[in-house]
Design a protein around this motif. Structure first.
Motif, PDB file in Angstrom:
ATOM      1  N   GLN A  45       1.119  -1.217   0.010  1.00 31.12           N
ATOM      2  CA  GLN A  45       0.170  -0.179   0.029  1.00 31.12           C
ATOM      3  C   GLN A  45       0.833   1.337  -0.120  1.00 31.12           C
ATOM      4  O   GLN A  45       2.093   1.219   0.391  1.00 31.12           O
ATOM      5  N   PRO A  46       0.232   2.526  -0.546  1.00 28.36           N
ATOM      6  CA  PRO A  46       1.209   3.649  -0.375  1.00 28.36           C
ATOM      7  C   PRO A  46       1.425   4.071   0.895  1.00 28.36           C
ATOM      8  O   PRO A  46       0.763   3.850   1.970  1.00 28.36           O
ATOM      9  N   ILE A  47       2.696   4.433   1.140  1.00 27.12           N
ATOM     10  CA  ILE A  47       3.250   4.936   2.267  1.00 27.12           C
ATOM     11  C   ILE A  47       2.714   6.142   2.741  1.00 27.12           C
ATOM     12  O   ILE A  47       1.907   6.965   1.998  1.00 27.12           O
ATOM     13  N   PRO A  48       2.706   6.416   4.038  1.00 24.93           N
ATOM     14  CA  PRO A  48       2.008   7.992   4.286  1.00 24.93           C
ATOM     15  C   PRO A  48       2.693   9.169   3.688  1.00 24.93           C
ATOM     16  O   PRO A  48       3.854   9.063   3.304  1.00 24.93           O
ATOM     17  N   GLY A  49       1.798   9.805   3.009  1.00 22.75           N
ATOM     18  CA  GLY A  49       2.081  11.016   2.278  1.00 22.75           C
ATOM     19  C   GLY A  49       2.081  10.685   0.763  1.00 22.75           C
ATOM     20  O   GLY A  49       2.638  11.611   0.150  1.00 22.75           O
ATOM     21  N   VAL A  50       1.808   9.519   0.334  1.00 27.07           N
ATOM     22  CA  VAL A  50       1.750   9.034  -1.084  1.00 27.07           C
ATOM     23  C   VAL A  50       0.469   8.753  -1.474  1.00 27.07           C
ATOM     24  O   VAL A  50       0.038   8.123  -0.980  1.00 27.07           O
ATOM     25  N   GLU A  51       0.367   9.389  -2.748  1.00 24.82           N
ATOM     26  CA  GLU A  51      -1.025   8.867  -3.272  1.00 24.82           C
ATOM     27  C   GLU A  51      -0.755   8.182  -4.552  1.00 24.82           C
ATOM     28  O   GLU A  51       0.168   8.506  -5.319  1.00 24.82           O
ATOM     29  N   VAL A  52      -1.397   7.061  -5.058  1.00 22.63           N
ATOM     30  CA  VAL A  52      -1.080   6.077  -6.116  1.00 22.63           C
ATOM     31  C   VAL A  52      -2.378   6.297  -6.973  1.00 22.63           C
ATOM     32  O   VAL A  52      -3.708   5.946  -6.555  1.00 22.63           O
ATOM     33  N   GLU A  53      -2.392   6.460  -8.340  1.00 24.88           N
ATOM     34  CA  GLU A  53      -3.368   6.513  -9.304  1.00 24.88           C
ATOM     35  C   GLU A  53      -2.638   5.633 -10.426  1.00 24.88           C
ATOM     36  O   GLU A  53      -1.761   5.696 -10.890  1.00 24.88           O
ATOM     37  N   LEU A  54      -3.641   4.878 -10.949  1.00 15.62           N
ATOM     38  CA  LEU A  54      -3.364   3.820 -11.955  1.00 15.62           C
ATOM     39  C   LEU A  54      -3.978   4.762 -13.384  1.00 15.62           C
ATOM     40  O   LEU A  54      -5.105   4.946 -13.468  1.00 15.62           O
ATOM     41  N   VAL A  55      -3.156   5.056 -14.360  1.00 14.54           N
ATOM     42  CA  VAL A  55      -3.644   5.566 -15.548  1.00 14.54           C
ATOM     43  C   VAL A  55      -3.235   4.935 -16.655  1.00 14.54           C
ATOM     44  O   VAL A  55      -2.071   4.574 -17.082  1.00 14.54           O
ATOM     45  N   ASN A  56      -4.188   4.107 -17.307  1.00 13.38           N
ATOM     46  CA  ASN A  56      -3.992   3.145 -18.191  1.00 13.38           C
ATOM     47  C   ASN A  56      -2.955   2.228 -17.708  1.00 13.38           C
ATOM     48  O   ASN A  56      -1.845   1.705 -18.641  1.00 13.38           O
ATOM     49  N   GLU A  57      -3.184   1.669 -16.659  1.00 16.16           N
ATOM     50  CA  GLU A  57      -2.462   0.692 -15.885  1.00 16.16           C
ATOM     51  C   GLU A  57      -0.972   1.223 -15.254  1.00 16.16           C
ATOM     52  O   GLU A  57      -0.550   0.470 -14.406  1.00 16.16           O
ATOM     53  N   GLU A  58      -0.651   2.494 -15.639  1.00 18.25           N
ATOM     54  CA  GLU A  58       0.737   2.900 -15.299  1.00 18.25           C
ATOM     55  C   GLU A  58       0.434   3.280 -13.991  1.00 18.25           C
ATOM     56  O   GLU A  58      -0.500   4.262 -13.554  1.00 18.25           O
ATOM     57  N   MET A  59       1.457   3.232 -12.848  1.00 22.67           N
ATOM     58  CA  MET A  59       1.485   3.716 -11.573  1.00 22.67           C
ATOM     59  C   MET A  59       1.804   5.198 -11.811  1.00 22.67           C
ATOM     60  O   MET A  59       2.795   5.458 -12.051  1.00 22.67           O
ATOM     61  N   VAL A  60       1.046   6.171 -11.279  1.00 17.19           N
ATOM     62  CA  VAL A  60       1.360   7.601 -11.177  1.00 17.19           C
ATOM     63  C   VAL A  60       1.134   7.899  -9.738  1.00 17.19           C
ATOM     64  O   VAL A  60       0.305   7.634  -8.941  1.00 17.19           O
ATOM     65  N   ILE A  61       2.272   8.624  -9.234  1.00 17.85           N
ATOM     66  CA  ILE A  61       2.184   8.790  -7.613  1.00 17.85           C
ATOM     67  C   ILE A  61       2.262  10.267  -7.483  1.00 17.85           C
ATOM     68  O   ILE A  61       2.777  11.178  -8.399  1.00 17.85           O
ATOM     69  N   LYS A  62       1.311  10.862  -6.684  1.00 19.07           N
ATOM     70  CA  LYS A  62       1.464  12.193  -5.936  1.00 19.07           C
ATOM     71  C   LYS A  62       2.116  12.325  -4.680  1.00 19.07           C
ATOM     72  O   LYS A  62       1.594  11.480  -3.881  1.00 19.07           O
ATOM     73  N   SER A  63       3.201  12.859  -4.487  1.00 19.18           N
ATOM     74  CA  SER A  63       4.025  13.128  -3.324  1.00 19.18           C
ATOM     75  C   SER A  63       4.721  14.063  -3.115  1.00 19.18           C
ATOM     76  O   SER A  63       5.205  14.602  -4.012  1.00 19.18           O
ATOM     77  N   GLY A 102      13.839  24.892 -11.536  1.00 19.66           N
ATOM     78  CA  GLY A 102      13.252  24.669 -10.125  1.00 19.66           C
ATOM     79  C   GLY A 102      12.781  23.440 -10.522  1.00 19.66           C
ATOM     80  O   GLY A 102      13.107  22.252 -11.196  1.00 19.66           O
ATOM     81  N   ASP A 103      11.380  23.271  -9.656  1.00 24.06           N
ATOM     82  CA  ASP A 103      10.721  21.980  -9.671  1.00 24.06           C
ATOM     83  C   ASP A 103       9.792  22.012 -10.822  1.00 24.06           C
ATOM     84  O   ASP A 103       8.731  22.706 -10.775  1.00 24.06           O
ATOM     85  N   VAL A 104       9.907  21.046 -11.521  1.00 29.36           N
ATOM     86  CA  VAL A 104       9.173  20.838 -12.935  1.00 29.36           C
ATOM     87  C   VAL A 104       8.256  19.743 -12.782  1.00 29.36           C
ATOM     88  O   VAL A 104       7.488  19.164 -13.515  1.00 29.36           O
ATOM     89  N   MET A 105       8.212  18.949 -11.508  1.00 29.69           N
ATOM     90  CA  MET A 105       7.533  17.692 -11.496  1.00 29.69           C
ATOM     91  C   MET A 105       6.224  18.051 -10.939  1.00 29.69           C
ATOM     92  O   MET A 105       5.107  17.455 -10.934  1.00 29.69           O
ATOM     93  N   ASN A 106       6.218  19.008 -10.118  1.00 26.06           N
ATOM     94  CA  ASN A 106       5.073  19.344  -9.261  1.00 26.06           C
ATOM     95  C   ASN A 106       4.501  18.294  -8.313  1.00 26.06           C
ATOM     96  O   ASN A 106       3.032  18.216  -8.126  1.00 26.06           O
ATOM     97  N   GLY A 107       5.365  17.327  -7.861  1.00 27.46           N
ATOM     98  CA  GLY A 107       4.897  16.269  -7.077  1.00 27.46           C
ATOM     99  C   GLY A 107       4.056  15.016  -7.652  1.00 27.46           C
ATOM    100  O   GLY A 107       3.564  14.252  -6.968  1.00 27.46           O
ATOM    101  N   VAL A 108       4.481  15.186  -8.974  1.00 21.40           N
ATOM    102  CA  VAL A 108       3.608  14.172  -9.769  1.00 21.40           C
ATOM    103  C   VAL A 108       4.647  13.138 -10.533  1.00 21.40           C
ATOM    104  O   VAL A 108       5.568  13.845 -11.192  1.00 21.40           O
TER     105      VAL A 108
END
Length: 444
Positions: free
Chosen positions: A290-308, A325-331
């Motif tokens: 399962q996702p660790i604290p502070g991490v969200e997981v979404e499946l997009v076309n089966e690919e794991m996409v995380i937000k943290s 700078g930060d170009v990922m924005n937590g995704v």
């Protein structure tokens, strides 16, 4: 961040780390290390630190960071050619190493493009294949992942982890960060599982982190026969461990009163993403948890996409990239295909791109093929975690094997060379990977 990561007084005599040589670093020593590097390198710089798991190396890492420098961690055993490539690509102002216990600092580029003010740590994405591509982190991202790890593993200041994973490796670095956060004491070690020093440390440690290669070795030498007066926890990440071995390790741990947790992560995520608790392994041995604290997981076309908040700032391939700078924005799009099991745990189904892990290091199959092409040898690679097959039309096989070991440092047990009459190709001239898969490891 590192100097203030822990909750121990800066005047404390408590031991932060002890290494194989008996050297000791105390929490109260960290200010001295910071002051040393402020004087040694007065202006904020991009510094390469050549790492081993010793007290002088850890002291240099913490001191350089506290002094405000951006640090690229690389292995001390890096080839000179690869080191020069990294120095030139990123216009490093200094290279710090430790020789015979003494810290050395070599100056290189005097003037370079400005660094982004948030840039803190850079790690290589390549494992052992030598790609110069880096992952960029700021302090907030590193702190977020360390805090999450400490929370879900319930770490306390009486922890004594056996920190044998290389500190330049994201998994090994996360062990250091998360245990510093709670004021624990690290047993820094360069010893392998087959060396007596490893087992001396093991007898004192409260926890051990390892990749599949390490646990294969531990099972081979009968981990169940080994005793440790303090051990409480085993954790595994760095690639897929077959479920039969996951179950075996779970049973050994249960019998001895330990916990065995399976984890999944990527360097780009800081690095931990999910964990499978000990109690859930019997029912879900082929899951990453399962996702660790502070991490969200979404499946997009089966690919794991995380937000943290621990997701990297972005990649770097040039010095100019270090000013971004930060170009990922937590995704983060992980490239791993997965599915939910019982709406509770994640199971990896495969990789979207051509990467595998060997002994915990991420290996780009294309990079291996490109290397051999550069020396006029045709090879085609396929593989799964901890098993690489190299097809070639250029013999002898022994020469190919020697070249792989010399240039990539892979264990001989982790790959197989197969000699082909010709490489199968599609009508458009591209390699027919499906036909290669049908060949298996035997060739034609």
């Amino acid at each position: 961040m590192l100097k203030t990561l822990h909750k121990v007084s800066s005047h404390s005599s408590k031991i932060l780390a002890r290494d194989d040589g008996g050297d000791v670093l105390r929490y109260g020593d960290l200010t001295d290390h910071e002051n040393f590097w402020r004087e040694a390198i007065p202006e904020r710089s991009f510094v390469i630190l050549l790492c081993e798991n010793t007290v002088p190396h850890l002291g240099a890492y913490i001191g350089l960071h506290a002094a405000g420098h951006a640090i690229l961690l690389l292995p001390a055993k890096i080839s000179n050619a690869h080191l020069m490539q990294m120095i030139e690509t990123y216009q490093a102002q200094a290279v710090v190493s430790v020789q015979n216990g003494l810290v050395r600092c070599e100056q290189h580029y005097v003037r370079s493009e400005a660094l982004h003010p948030d840039l803190s740590i850079c790690l290589s994405t390549s494992g052992s294949t030598g790609s110069p591509k880096l992952v960029r982190f700021n302090d907030r991202q590193l702190y977020a992942n360390a805090e999450s790890i400490a929370e879900y593993l319930d770490l306390t200041e009486d922890e004594i982890p056996l920190a044998h994973l290389p500190m330049e490796y994201s998994f090994g670095l996360s062990v250091i960060h998360s245990h510093m956060l709670v004021g624990a004491t690290l047993l820094l070690s360069n010893a392998s599982v087959m060396q007596p020093q490893f087992w001396e440390n093991f007898s004192e440690a409260t926890s051990l982190a390892g990749v599949p290669f390490h646990y294969d070795m531990l099972l081979r030498i009968r981990l169940e026969k080994r005793d440790s007066k303090n051990l409480r926890t085993l954790v595994q990440a760095g690639g897929r461990l077959p479920k039969d071995k996951v179950l075996t390790l779970h049973d050994i741990a249960s019998e001895k009163g330990w916990k065995f947790h399976v984890m999944y992560g990527q360097t780009e995520a800081g690095p931990r993403i999910t964990w499978l608790p000990h109690s859930c392994i019997p029912e879900y041995p082929d899951c990453i948890g399962q996702p660790i604290p502070g991490v969200e997981v979404e499946l997009v076309n089966e690919e794991m996409v995380i937000k943290s908040s621990s997701v990297m700032m972005g990649y770097a391939e040039t010095r100019a990239d270090l000013s971004e700078g930060d170009v990922m924005n937590g995704v983060l799009y992980t490239g791993d295909l997965a599915e939910w099991v019982d709406d509770r745990f994640l199971r990896i189904k495969g990789r979207k791109s051509r990467f595998i892990k060997l002994q915990g290091n991420r290996v780009g199959l294309q990079e291996i093929e490109d290397f051999f092409a550069s020396i006029d040898i045709e090879v085609v690679c396929k593989g799964v975690d901890d098993s690489l097959t190299v097809f070639t039309t250029s013999g002898p096989k022994e020469k190919i094997s020697e070249t792989i070991i010399e240039n990539f440092s892979f264990s001989p047990r982790s790959f197989n060379v197969v000699l082909l009459d010709e490489v199968p190709r599609l009508s458009n001239g591209k390699i027919d990977y499906k036909s290669l898969n049908a060949l298996g490891d035997g060739g034609v």
